[in-house]
Design an enzyme around this catalytic site. Sequence first.
Site, PDB file in Angstrom:
ATOM      1  CG  ASP A  40      -1.879  -1.070   1.351  1.00 53.79           C
ATOM      2  OD1 ASP A  40      -1.699  -2.090   0.672  1.00 53.79           O
ATOM      3  OD2 ASP A  40      -2.850  -0.913   2.111  1.00 53.79           O
ATOM      4  CG  HIS A  42      -3.221   4.087   1.603  1.00 53.12           C
ATOM      5  ND1 HIS A  42      -4.475   4.122   1.025  1.00 53.12           N
ATOM      6  CD2 HIS A  42      -3.152   2.922   2.277  1.00 53.12           C
ATOM      7  CE1 HIS A  42      -5.126   3.016   1.349  1.00 53.12           C
ATOM      8  NE2 HIS A  42      -4.345   2.267   2.099  1.00 53.12           N
ATOM      9  CG  ASP A  67      -5.349  -0.061  -0.715  1.00 45.69           C
ATOM     10  OD1 ASP A  67      -6.243  -0.252  -1.566  1.00 45.69           O
ATOM     11  OD2 ASP A  67      -5.502  -0.333   0.495  1.00 45.69           O
ATOM     12  CG  ASN A  97      -9.388  -2.072   0.395  1.00 49.51           C
ATOM     13  OD1 ASN A  97      -8.163  -2.018   0.290  1.00 49.51           O
ATOM     14  ND2 ASN A  97     -10.028  -1.584   1.438  1.00 49.51           N
ATOM     15  CG  HIS A  98      -8.455   2.392  -0.145  1.00 49.47           C
ATOM     16  ND1 HIS A  98      -9.197   3.410   0.409  1.00 49.47           N
ATOM     17  CD2 HIS A  98      -8.182   1.521   0.865  1.00 49.47           C
ATOM     18  CE1 HIS A  98      -9.354   3.178   1.708  1.00 49.47           C
ATOM     19  NE2 HIS A  98      -8.750   2.041   2.009  1.00 49.47           N
ATOM     20  CG  HIS A 150      -5.142  -4.817  -1.738  1.00 50.31           C
ATOM     21  ND1 HIS A 150      -4.092  -3.946  -1.579  1.00 50.31           N
ATOM     22  CD2 HIS A 150      -6.078  -4.427  -0.827  1.00 50.31           C
ATOM     23  CE1 HIS A 150      -4.383  -3.069  -0.623  1.00 50.31           C
ATOM     24  NE2 HIS A 150      -5.576  -3.338  -0.164  1.00 50.31           N
ATOM     25  CG  HIS A 227      -6.158  -5.126   2.849  1.00 51.93           C
ATOM     26  ND1 HIS A 227      -6.847  -3.963   2.533  1.00 51.93           N
ATOM     27  CD2 HIS A 227      -7.071  -5.955   3.438  1.00 51.93           C
ATOM     28  CE1 HIS A 227      -8.119  -4.109   2.923  1.00 51.93           C
ATOM     29  NE2 HIS A 227      -8.275  -5.284   3.472  1.00 51.93           N
TER      30      HIS A 227
HETATM   31 MN   LIG Z   1      -6.342  -2.054   1.444  1.00 49.07          MN
END
Ligand SMILES: [Mn+2]
Length: 274
Positions: A40, A42, A67, A97-98, A150, A227
């Site tokens: 990730d 982010h 992500d 999932n993002h 992920h 994740h």
């Molecule tokens: Mn995630």
Amino acid sequence: MDILTIKGFLKENIDRVYGELSTYEPLLRITADKAVIIGDLHGDVDTLLRIINNYSPDKWIYIMLGDYVDRGEHQIETLYLALRLFLEHKAILLRGNHESPLTNYEYGFYTELLRKFGHYDGDYVYDKLKEVFAQMPISVILNDKYFLVHGGLPINNISIDSIAKLPKPDEIPSNEITFQLLWNDPSDEVKYYEHNVIRGPGTYVFGPVLTENFLNSSGLRIIIRGHEYTPRGYKWNHGNKVLTIFTSRAGPYSAAEPHVILLDGESLNIVGVS
Ligand SMILES: [Mn+2]
């Protein structure tokens, strides 16, 4: 990084990214001698820039576990670099999932697009990106040994063949198996699985028995996933069968030590990014 350049790049290349991603199967089989596996981000563009600086994308195959956006300060910049790595260096961009409207309106990406691009262009670009996200592949089998995804394993003992047949595009995603591949977490506290009360409806934690079943039936050795925030940058579960890698110190993760996994020939090394 100049935001106008990024806006121009996205408007010019987004249809090409969509076109190329839509040819990808949900499950990819890849053989590589040198690969960098990134967890990730982010919106942590500084860490991604360090990785690019340390491991030339001319020499290393980049496999990113999703992500890219939500939460951090530089989500657009991070996604921009990831898409350039995809177009120019054949980087593998797995879906997190993002990469979904389910999170983007709530956790910052949509707001950042409106703020940095303006409402008209921000909306336009997000509509296109939603479709791009829905075309990202879900998982990779690397060198016939490693399963990359992920989130984690779904709770119903799925086969590799059934992952390969998952529907794409799937914007939310609505398919339960795809959803769980993007959302589930490993746990050493349960044997089979339990509802994940922290992440909410439709998400589960999966135990060592599911991991053992999946690896045995597929002939694979290790599950590599992102994740989950882990301050040290990585963790093992299920007796060194599930490896979590975390590659962000953006936003709420300022105390984290971002790590990547380097596959170099036969060896798998977990290294800090500095
Ligand atoms: Mn995630």
